[in-house]
Design an enzyme around this catalytic site. Sequence first.
Site, PDB file in Angstrom:
ATOM      1  N   LYS A 113      36.707  31.056  40.238  1.00  0.00           N
ATOM      2  CA  LYS A 113      37.919  30.501  40.183  1.00  0.00           C
ATOM      3  C   LYS A 113      38.059  29.087  40.321  1.00  0.00           C
ATOM      4  CE  LYS A 113      40.268  34.357  42.785  1.00  0.00           C
ATOM      5  NZ  LYS A 113      41.093  34.788  43.861  1.00  0.00           N
ATOM      6  N   LYS A 194      36.091  41.348  33.586  1.00  0.00           N
ATOM      7  CA  LYS A 194      37.008  42.222  34.507  1.00  0.00           C
ATOM      8  C   LYS A 194      38.458  41.927  34.386  1.00  0.00           C
ATOM      9  CE  LYS A 194      37.859  39.874  38.619  1.00  0.00           C
ATOM     10  NZ  LYS A 194      38.912  40.002  39.247  1.00  0.00           N
ATOM     11  N   LYS A 197      44.333  39.142  36.666  1.00  0.00           N
ATOM     12  CA  LYS A 197      45.756  38.489  36.488  1.00  0.00           C
ATOM     13  C   LYS A 197      45.865  37.064  36.336  1.00  0.00           C
ATOM     14  CE  LYS A 197      46.132  39.365  41.595  1.00  0.00           C
ATOM     15  NZ  LYS A 197      46.705  40.112  42.589  1.00  0.00           N
TER      16      LYS A 197
HETATM   17  P1  TYM Z   1      42.986  40.743  44.662  1.00  0.00           P
HETATM   18  O1  TYM Z   1      44.585  40.242  45.126  1.00  0.00           O
HETATM   19  O2  TYM Z   1      42.293  39.684  43.749  1.00  0.00           O
HETATM   20  O3  TYM Z   1      42.772  42.059  44.171  1.00  0.00           O
HETATM   21  C1  TYM Z   1      43.242  43.302  44.784  1.00  0.00           C
HETATM   22  C2  TYM Z   1      42.534  44.388  44.605  1.00  0.00           C
HETATM   23  O4  TYM Z   1      42.470  44.787  43.012  1.00  0.00           O
HETATM   24  C3  TYM Z   1      41.062  44.840  42.871  1.00  0.00           C
HETATM   25  N1  TYM Z   1      40.802  44.462  41.520  1.00  0.00           N
HETATM   26  C4  TYM Z   1      40.301  45.333  40.696  1.00  0.00           C
HETATM   27  N2  TYM Z   1      39.727  46.622  40.557  1.00  0.00           N
HETATM   28  C5  TYM Z   1      39.315  46.930  39.583  1.00  0.00           C
HETATM   29  N3  TYM Z   1      39.261  46.433  38.358  1.00  0.00           N
HETATM   30  C6  TYM Z   1      39.788  45.075  38.127  1.00  0.00           C
HETATM   31  N4  TYM Z   1      39.785  44.413  37.183  1.00  0.00           N
HETATM   32  C7  TYM Z   1      40.285  44.140  39.368  1.00  0.00           C
HETATM   33  N5  TYM Z   1      40.955  43.170  39.755  1.00  0.00           N
HETATM   34  C8  TYM Z   1      41.339  43.444  40.991  1.00  0.00           C
HETATM   35  C9  TYM Z   1      40.280  44.044  43.890  1.00  0.00           C
HETATM   36  O5  TYM Z   1      39.047  44.354  44.244  1.00  0.00           O
HETATM   37  C10 TYM Z   1      41.027  44.255  45.075  1.00  0.00           C
HETATM   38  O6  TYM Z   1      40.670  45.358  45.872  1.00  0.00           O
HETATM   39  N6  TYM Z   1      40.650  38.975  48.695  1.00  0.00           N
HETATM   40  C11 TYM Z   1      41.261  39.963  48.194  1.00  0.00           C
HETATM   41  C12 TYM Z   1      42.642  40.572  49.034  1.00  0.00           C
HETATM   42  C13 TYM Z   1      41.996  40.555  50.442  1.00  0.00           C
HETATM   43  C14 TYM Z   1      41.496  41.732  50.846  1.00  0.00           C
HETATM   44  C15 TYM Z   1      41.599  41.442  52.372  1.00  0.00           C
HETATM   45  C16 TYM Z   1      41.114  42.826  50.632  1.00  0.00           C
HETATM   46  C17 TYM Z   1      42.509  39.500  51.443  1.00  0.00           C
HETATM   47  N7  TYM Z   1      42.112  40.152  52.820  1.00  0.00           N
HETATM   48  C18 TYM Z   1      40.859  42.249  53.318  1.00  0.00           C
HETATM   49  C19 TYM Z   1      40.508  43.739  51.454  1.00  0.00           C
HETATM   50  C20 TYM Z   1      40.477  43.504  52.886  1.00  0.00           C
HETATM   51  C21 TYM Z   1      41.733  39.573  46.774  1.00  0.00           C
HETATM   52  O7  TYM Z   1      42.185  38.685  46.268  1.00  0.00           O
HETATM   53  O8  TYM Z   1      42.257  40.845  45.894  1.00  0.00           O
END
Ligand code: TYM
Length: 327
Positions: A113, A194, A197
């Site tokens: 990032k 992957k 966004k």
């Molecule tokens: P974030 O907001 O980037 O993504 C949310 C969820 O989507 C999944 N994801 C994907 N899964 C499959 N293929 C992809 N290309 C893909 N892109 C995103 C991510 O793995 C995620 O599950 N840090 C986390 C949010 C968070 C969180 C937590 C999650 C904060 N606290 C506690 C679980 C438990 C995040 O930035 O996800």
Amino acid sequence: MERKRVFSGIQPTGTVHIGNYFGAIKQWIALQDDYDALYCIVDLHAITVPQKPSALRQNIINMAKWYIAAGIDPQKSTIFVQSDIPAHSELAWILNTIARMGDMEKMTQFKDKSGDGRERASVALFDYPVLMAADILLYDTHIVPVGDDQVQHVELTRTLARRYNKRFGETFIVPRTLLSHGARIMGLDNPHKKMSKSAVSVYNYIALTDNAETIRKKIKKAVTDSGSEIVYSDDKPALKNLLTLYHLATGTSFAELEARYAQSSYGEFKRDLAEALIDHIVPIQERFSAISDEEVHDILTRGAARARAYANEKMRAVRALCGLGHV
Ligand code: TYM
């Protein structure tokens, strides 16, 4: 017997794509029947990179609507906003005192990032996995359903839980990751990275907001592999990804899809895939439009009240164990 707890969250940063949906949200729906499920909108994580305040507010509301439209039932699950519960930040600070620079420097997502802009990245972006650990540990979570890119963060969470327990006494449950079939949806324009966004091109992802025409266009433009066979194989990363999407949207097995498209061209296969995705996504969009902002505010207020009660009790125990405060 008390039900085990599930916790997960998504950042409210605008585009929700089918990677988020198939990688995370879709498996949350199945879990809410058997677990005490908490699904959070992690706005404090969102501000680790600059956000426009008015857009952030709207994105929080919209994210709650996507959760509900996709099938998270507010009667079964607790849906809430992270910053409504200050205990997340407080516990993150306490965990910061036991997280080591060496642990944090291993985190690959920070490297991705921040890229070349490491010197200008916020300290919060570096510290983001500790806040995530706090989210999870605060609620005595057993299971964390996430996509593959979050596994390293859950591993850190496990390390911090064990370290804290060792130093101060049994306090936190050591959680485990749950990955779905869609744990790693790749970019449509590049099957080696992957879906994301923050991708430069809109042809990288299908957003949950994309209309049928856009979905058709994006699938038509999606890169394919050399050759013409439609098979699920590691040698064909683009087709593997497209077949995964087809499977996730319809439940059809890979073997059945391979048999069905054995004589077909990429064009025919892609046309059907686009329609399968449209059939899956359009009903979610219709439900999204039917939910009012007022309804969402009520759901988030109720969710926060439930989460707060649990979090406050946990923090009393945590503070006492580390000797903080005076009562
Ligand atoms: P974030 O907001 O980037 O993504 C949310 C969820 O989507 C999944 N994801 C994907 N899964 C499959 N293929 C992809 N290309 C893909 N892109 C995103 C991510 O793995 C995620 O599950 N840090 C986390 C949010 C968070 C969180 C937590 C999650 C904060 N606290 C506690 C679980 C438990 C995040 O930035 O996800």
